[in-house]
Scaffold this active site. Sequence first.
Site, PDB file in Angstrom:
ATOM      1  N   GLY A 108       0.816  -1.202   0.000  1.00 31.02           N
ATOM      2  CA  GLY A 108       0.000   0.000   0.000  1.00 31.02           C
ATOM      3  C   GLY A 108       0.854   1.259   0.000  1.00 31.02           C
ATOM      4  O   GLY A 108       2.050   1.214   0.293  1.00 31.02           O
ATOM      5  N   CYS A 109       0.232   2.380  -0.303  1.00 31.72           N
ATOM      6  CA  CYS A 109       0.977   3.634  -0.454  1.00 31.72           C
ATOM      7  C   CYS A 109       1.503   4.155   0.884  1.00 31.72           C
ATOM      8  O   CYS A 109       2.713   4.375   1.040  1.00 31.72           O
ATOM      9  CB  CYS A 109       0.123   4.681  -1.160  1.00 31.72           C
ATOM     10  SG  CYS A 109      -1.524   4.934  -0.451  1.00 31.72           S
ATOM     11  N   PHE A 110       0.630   4.332   1.866  1.00 32.51           N
ATOM     12  CA  PHE A 110       1.095   4.756   3.186  1.00 32.51           C
ATOM     13  C   PHE A 110       2.040   3.709   3.770  1.00 32.51           C
ATOM     14  O   PHE A 110       3.045   4.042   4.404  1.00 32.51           O
ATOM     15  CB  PHE A 110      -0.084   4.970   4.135  1.00 32.51           C
ATOM     16  CG  PHE A 110      -0.501   6.401   4.300  1.00 32.51           C
ATOM     17  CD1 PHE A 110       0.432   7.396   4.580  1.00 32.51           C
ATOM     18  CD2 PHE A 110      -1.831   6.768   4.180  1.00 32.51           C
ATOM     19  CE1 PHE A 110       0.040   8.720   4.740  1.00 32.51           C
ATOM     20  CE2 PHE A 110      -2.230   8.090   4.330  1.00 32.51           C
ATOM     21  CZ  PHE A 110      -1.294   9.060   4.612  1.00 32.51           C
ATOM     22  N   ALA A 111       1.697   2.440   3.547  1.00 31.11           N
ATOM     23  CA  ALA A 111       2.532   1.360   4.080  1.00 31.11           C
ATOM     24  C   ALA A 111       3.953   1.444   3.544  1.00 31.11           C
ATOM     25  O   ALA A 111       4.924   1.272   4.285  1.00 31.11           O
ATOM     26  CB  ALA A 111       1.923   0.007   3.751  1.00 31.11           C
ATOM     27  N   CYS A 151       5.611   4.112   2.370  1.00 27.54           N
ATOM     28  CA  CYS A 151       6.319   5.284   2.885  1.00 27.54           C
ATOM     29  C   CYS A 151       6.709   5.114   4.349  1.00 27.54           C
ATOM     30  O   CYS A 151       7.828   5.439   4.746  1.00 27.54           O
ATOM     31  CB  CYS A 151       5.437   6.522   2.703  1.00 27.54           C
ATOM     32  SG  CYS A 151       6.332   8.091   2.885  1.00 27.54           S
TER      33      CYS A 151
END
Length: 350
Positions: free
Chosen positions: A147-150, A152
């Site tokens: 995932g994107c937040f994951a 980063c």
Amino acid sequence: MVNNSNNSLPLGEDRRGSVRVGILGAAGYTGGELIRLLLNHPEAQIVFANSESNAGNAVSDVHEGLTGDTDLQFTSAMPFGDVDVVFLCFGHGKSEQFLKEHDVPASVKIIDLAQDFRIRGHHDYVYGLPEIHKEQVAHAMHVANPGCFATCIQLGLLPAARMGLINDDVAVNGITGSTGAGQKPGATTHFSWRNNNMSTYKMFTHQHLHEICQSLNEVIPEGSPVIGSPIDEGGAVSIDFIPYRGDFARGIFVTSVIKTDADGGEIADFYKKFYQDAAFTHYSDKAIDLKQVVNTNKCLVHCDKFGSKLVVTSAIDNLLKGAVGQAVQNMNILFGIDETAGLRLKASAF
């Protein structure tokens, strides 16, 4: 370079060495960005871009940024026998259901951009974070794209976890652009609401916490406290994540605060060593900003030490390193292609 005059490309074309690609859910933000990358990829051939609702329409009529780049059309067909890999660009929860209802040949590799297979369980999907799973991805048939937040947050915290620095709760704040919510309009993506505005959402309960903790626990030294989410009673320490909606279109900017007495210089040196072989994740000695990574597949990481507090800053483009850029990076690894192929992108730094 790629003749996209039909819904799909004939296999008879002389494309020696190319990877034949099918895209499902091709009309959304991730589908459009994936097409943009693959049109310029030296080893990729888009065989079909599937969208039931847009079948027969020109891709550039939906993804208007591709006007003049391709005359590829969306198709309702799914000729899995004609491709080497398919990208699943569905919303969360739809990939698993789709695969139950459709027969994808065992010889076709799958890269899923949804969260359906990110948590280890009764499936054979490899979690595709190349910085720690490159070897597993290289030998996989099925990859669950992070995932994107994951992405980063993990890339900011993994070296600290490996050093054994996470011995107390970690305070994480992250802000994301509106494209992170997908293409379908909603109350919190409407321009008049989002512009000049900020808000929190899913505090302490964000779905990416599970995959974040899974990876962090994978690298911590033996005997370290187990890391969990704030509502996970199995964790001795927790990742206290508060996400924010930003009033910009793309990008994620995260700060993570860790309590540690470790020397700041030694921490910076370890971060540099940890990522020395990473194709797209780089430690910066200077403070970073979001524009350095937007329109790239890069993650930039920076550390500051204030007494007993370590502040880790990390930033990515949510649609690229946080989604399809990383998916193409995983495709490159799957097929033994140069990891950076098709991903040498300039940041929109001014």
